[in-house]
Design an enzyme around this catalytic site. Structure first.
Site, short mmCIF file in Angstrom:
data_model
loop_
_atom_site.label_atom_id
_atom_site.label_comp_id
_atom_site.label_asym_id
_atom_site.label_seq_id
_atom_site.Cartn_x
_atom_site.Cartn_y
_atom_site.Cartn_z
N HIS A 1 56.16 57.54 85.99
CA HIS A 1 56.39 57.85 84.79
C HIS A 1 54.65 58.61 85.93
CE1 HIS A 1 55.19 60.11 80.82
NE2 HIS A 1 53.99 59.74 81.77
N GLU A 2 53.33 57.87 85.81
CA GLU A 2 52.00 58.30 86.06
C GLU A 2 52.50 59.23 87.77
OE1 GLU A 2 49.55 58.90 84.32
OE2 GLU A 2 50.59 57.49 83.12
N HIS B 1 52.89 62.36 87.18
CA HIS B 1 52.12 63.69 86.47
C HIS B 1 51.50 64.04 88.24
CE1 HIS B 1 51.98 63.22 82.52
NE2 HIS B 1 51.72 62.44 82.37
N HIS C 1 52.95 66.15 89.91
CA HIS C 1 52.72 67.78 89.24
C HIS C 1 51.01 67.98 90.15
CE1 HIS C 1 52.55 70.03 84.95
NE2 HIS C 1 53.07 70.37 86.23
#
Ligand SMILES: [Zn+2]
Length: 689
Positions: free
Chosen positions: A473-474, A477, A480
Site C-alpha cells: 500500500h505505502e 503511494h 505515485h
C-alpha cells in the site's frame, strides 16, 4: 555566512538534507529564515508593475518558497519518524507561526489581485491543460485560505488557523504520550500463554528498549494487535484493550477531550467564515465526492451489508467458543482472538505457518519486481547516501531507459520516537518548473514508513499477510510520487484530491495476493521453497472471513467523523464519548466489535486537518481500485502491458494535472461502479460470468 546546516547548500547526493549534522536547535531559526525569504520572493512577485501573466505570477508562485519547502519537509519527516522531546518542543513553538505564514501568503491582497485577474481571463490566456489546472488550483488555494474575505474576517480567520495548528499539534503529541506511557507487564509464563515465538521476542524487545527485563505489551499497533489476537489470557487482553481504546482520555495534562472539542468549535467557525453551515460541507467542496449526500450514499451501500456480514461472523465465533466450552459473552477484547481460532479451525490458516514465507526483504523485492514488470522501474541500493536513522534503506530509482528518476527511502521498523501506523511522505516533489528556467528537472525524494516488528535473534523480520499488504500500500503511494510526470510542483505526485489519493496505493495492494507474485517471491526464508499453492488457496479463502468486522469498524469510524463534522451548532457536544456511543448505538454497531478509532485519539481527524470529514476516502478510493484492477483481470494478466501503460500515464504519472474523474476515465474507459468493491469485501455474491 551561517553555521546552520539547514541554511547552507545541501551538497550530499541527490541534494539530500545534511542529516548527520542536524540538531533540533537548527529548525526554528531555519524555518524563520525560510519564511522570511518566501515572503520576500512573493513581495517582489506582487510588486511587479506589468499586468500579470501566467509565467510571472502563477508559474513563479509555484516556484517560490523552495527553501521553506526543503526545511519544512525535513522537519515534518523527523517529527514523525525520529522525534525527541526537543524536537516536539520546536514543533509546539513553530505550529502557530507556520500557520500565520500561510495565512499571510494567501491573504496578500496584491498577490491575490494578480492571481484573480488571471483566473477571470483563464479561458483566453492560451494555456495548456496542465497550466489551466494549476491556475485553478492555486486560485482555489487562495480562496479556501480566506483571500476573498473582508479584512476583519481575514484577521479572525488567521487566528482560527493558528489556534487550530497549535491544537492539532497538541492532540498528536498527547496520543503519542499515552502510547508511550502505557506498559502491561507479562511477568511469567502464565502471562505469555498463546503468544507465538515472534510475539514473545517482540514483547521482550519492547521491554529491553525501555530498560526493563522480561516481556511487556505497549500500545504500539505492531504489538497490541497481535497480543489481542493470540493471548489466551482474557484478563490481560481486556487490560490491553481498555488502555488502547482509552488513549487520549486520561485525565491530566495530556487529555484530548477538550482539545478535540476546541478543534471542532474552531472548525465550525472556519466553515462559517466561508459561508458553510458545517465543516463537512466546507471540506467536501474540494473533493471528488463533492457533497455529504454522495459520501452518505456510499456508506449506506456498505453499512447494512457489513452489519449482516459481521453478524454471520459473530455466529461463527460463538460456535467455535461453544466448541471450546467457553460460554462467556463475546466482548470487544475477545473478537480478534476468536477470529484467529476460526481462521485456524475452519480455514486451516495459521500466521505461524504463513510468516516464514514473507521475510521482509523478499516482500520489498516483490514490490520492486512488480514496479519493474508494470512500469519498467529498477531499484538500486545506495547505502552510501546520508539518512536520518540506521533503519532507513535508500534506493536510486531508474526507469526503463536506465535514467535516474528519483530516490526512494524506506524506513520499515517500529521504534521509540516514531509515530504508529504507516505512511508515505516526500522530502522533495517531482517538478520541471525550475529556476532558472531550463535548468535540470527536480527529481522526487520519496519516503515510506512502516512499523514492523524486528526479527528474532538470528532470523529476518517476518511479515504477516496484512503487513505485506501494508508495505505494498505505502509503496503504491511511493510510486505515485516517484512516477509523477508533471511540470508544476503544486500538481505533483500525491497532491491530488484526498478521496483520489488512496487509489494508487490501494490498487497496488492487489499484486501481493497474485498467485504468480507469491510463487516468485513468497519463499520460505530457511528452505527457499515457494509458498505451497494449497496454502495460497487457503489464504484466499480465509481472506474474506472477518471482512465484515473490518468493514463495520472502518465504516463506524467514517460515520462518526462525518457526523461530528456535519454538526451546525457553534458549540460541539459536551461529551464526545457519549456522542459517538449514542450515534453508533442508533446505527446498530454491535458492542463486541468496536471502532477503528475513537474521537479522542483519532489522529486522521485531529492531528491535522487533511482527513477531517475525510476518513471516508479509503472506501471512496476502494470503489476505484476494485473496479480499476478489473482492467487487468479482463485483459487476462496482472502485468498486461497496455493496461499497465494506461495506469502509469493516467493515474501514477498525472498527479493533479487532470481532474480525477477524467484521469480514471482515461485509464478505465468508463466510470467506476460500486459492485466490484462489494464483491471484494464479500458483501455480495460475485456476479456469475
Ligand atoms: Zn494510504
Amino acid at each position: 555566512m551561517t553555521t546552520n546546516p539547514l541554511l547552507q547548500t545541501w551538497s550530499a547526493s541527490f541534494g539530500l538534507p545534511p542529516f548527520t549534522d542536524l540538531s533540533p536547535v537548527h529548525f526554528e531559526p531555519a524555518l524563520l529564515e525560510a519564511m522570511a525569504q518566501h515572503r520576500a520572493e512573493l513581495a517582489a512577485l506582487a510588486e511587479q508593475s506589468q499586468a500579470p501573466s501566467f509565467d510571472d505570477t502563477i508559474a513563479a508562485f509555484d516556484r517560490s518558497g523552495a527553501l521553506l519547502d526543503r526545511v519544512a519537509a525535513v522537519f515534518y519527516n523527523l517529527t514523525s519518524s525520529a522525534t525527541s522531546p526537543a524536537l516536539q518542543a520546536v514543533q509546539r513553538v513553530m505550529a502557530a507561526p507556520m500557520a500565520a505564514h500561510s495565512s499571510a501568503v494567501y491573504m496578500d491582497t496584491a498577490l491575490f489581485a494578480r492571481v484573480d485577474a488571471l483566473h477571470r481571463e483563464r479561458g483566453s490566456l492560451g494555456l495548456n491543460t496542465e497550466q489551466q489546472r494549476l491556475l485553478e488550483r492555486i486560485h482555489l488555494d487562495f480562496v479556501r485560505a480566506g483571500a476573498r474575505m473582508a479584512p476583519a474576517q481575514q484577521l479572525r480567520y488567521a487566528q482560527v488557523m493558528e489556534q487550530l495548528a497549535a491544537l492539532t499539534t497538541q492532540f498528536a503529541q498527547n496520543v503519542l504520550h499515552d502510547e508511550a506511557r502505557f506498559v502491561l507487564p507479562l511477568p511469567d509464563e502464565a502471562a505469555l500463554i498463546g503468544l507465538p515465538p515472534s510475539l514473545r521476542a517482540a514483547s521482550a524487545q519492547a521491554a529491553a528498549e525501555r530498560g526493563l527485563s522480561g516481556h511487556i505489551v505497549t500500545l504500539a499497533r505492531s504489538l497490541v494487535v497481535p497480543f489481542l489476537t493470540f493471548s489466551q489470557r482474557r484478563d490481560l487482553r481486556e487490560s490491553a484493550w481498555r488502555a488502547w481504546v482509552g488513549r487520549g482520555e486520561q485525565p491530566g495534562e495530556h487529555d484530548n477531550r477538550e482539545v478535540a472539542r476546541d478543534i471542532l468549535r474552531l472548525r465550525n467557525e472556519q466553515a462559517r467564515l466561508h459561508g458553510h453551515a458545517s465543516f463537512a460541507d466546507h471540506a467536501l467542496t474540494d473533493t471528488m465526492a463533492g457533497t455529504r449526500t454522495a459520501v452518505q450514499g456510499l456508506l449506506d451501500e456498505v453499512w447494512p451489508r457489513a452489519l449482516a456480514a459481521v453478524e454471520r461472523e459473530r455466529q461463527a465465533l460463538q460456535e467455535v467458543m461453544a466448541a471450546h466450552n467457553d460460554s462467556t459473552e463475546l466482548q470487544a477484547w475477545d473478537w480478534r482472538f476468536w477470529a484467529e481460532q476460526v481462521r485456524r479451525e475452519r480455514y486451516a490458516v495459521d500466521d505461524a505457518e504463513v510468516k516464514p514465507y514473507f521475510p521482509l526483504d523478499s516482500v520489498v523485492q516483490a514490490a520492486f519486481d512488480c514496479a519493474g514488470r508494470l512500469f519498467g522501474l529498477s531499484f538500486v541500493s545506495r547505502p552510501d547516501v546520508p539518512v536520518y536513522h540506521p533503519d532507513v534503506c535508500a534506493y536510486e530509482v531508474r526507469d526503463a531507459q536506465d535514467q535516474v528518476v528519483g530516490l526512494f527511502l524506506q524506513d520499515n521498523f517500529a521504534r521509540a520516537g516514531k509515530r504508529s501506523g504507516a505512511w508515505m511522505s516526500a522530502l522533495r516533489w517531482q517538478s520541471r518548473n525550475v529556476a532558472p528556467a531550463g535548468g535540470p528537472p527536480t527529481l522526487p525524494i520519496i519516503l515510506n514508513n512502516n512499523n514492523f516488528a524486528r526479527g528474532m535473534a538470528g532470523e529476518p523480520a517476518l511479515l504477516s499477510m496484512d503487513d505485506a499488504r501494508t508495505l505494498f500500500h505505502e509503496f503504491g503511494h511511493g510510486l505515485h510520487g516517484l512516477l509523477s510526470n508533471v511540470t508544476y510542483k503544486r500538481l505533483s505526485g500525491t497532491q491530488v484530491l484526498r478521496d483520489f489519493v488512496e487509489l494508487p496505493s490501494q490498487i497496488f495492494e492487489h499484486w501481493i495476493t497474485e498467485p504468480e507474485v507469491l510463487q516468485r517471491h513468497a519463499r520460505h526464508w530457511q528452505t527457499g521453497e515457494p509458498i505451497p499453492a494449497e496454502l495460497v488457496a487457503r489464504l484466499q479463502q480465509a481472506q474474506r472471513f472477518n471482512q465484515g468486522y473490518e468493514t463495520v469498524r472502518y465504516t463506524a469510524s467514517a460515520m462518526t467523523d462525518m457526523a461530528v463534522h456535519a454538526l451546525t451548532d457553534a458549540e460541539p457536544p459536551a461529551d464526545l464519548g457519549a456522542f459517538e456511543a449514542d450515534l453508533l448505538a442508533a446505527q446498530g454497531l454491535p458492542a463486541a466489535v468496536g471502532m477503528n478509532h475513537r474521537l479522542v485519539h483519532f489522529q486522521h481527524l485531529f492531528a491535522s486537518s487533511g482527513y477531517a470529514a475525510g476518513y471516508y476516502v479509503y472506501l471512496w478510493a476502494e470503489v476505484l481500485d476494485a473496479d480499476g484492477y478489473g482492467a487487468f483481470t479482463e485483459a487476462g494478466s496482472p502485468f498486461d502491458a497496455a493496461v499497465a501503460q494506461r495506469l502509469q500515464r493516467s493515474i501514477y504519472g498525472s498527479g493533479n494535472s487532470v481532474p480525477p474523474a477524467d484521469a480514471y476515465l482515461a485509464f478505465r474507459g468508463r466510470a467506476a461502479t460500486v459492485q466490484p468493491l462489494l464483491q471484494k469485501r464479500g458483501l455480495v455474491e460475485p456476479a456469475s460470468a
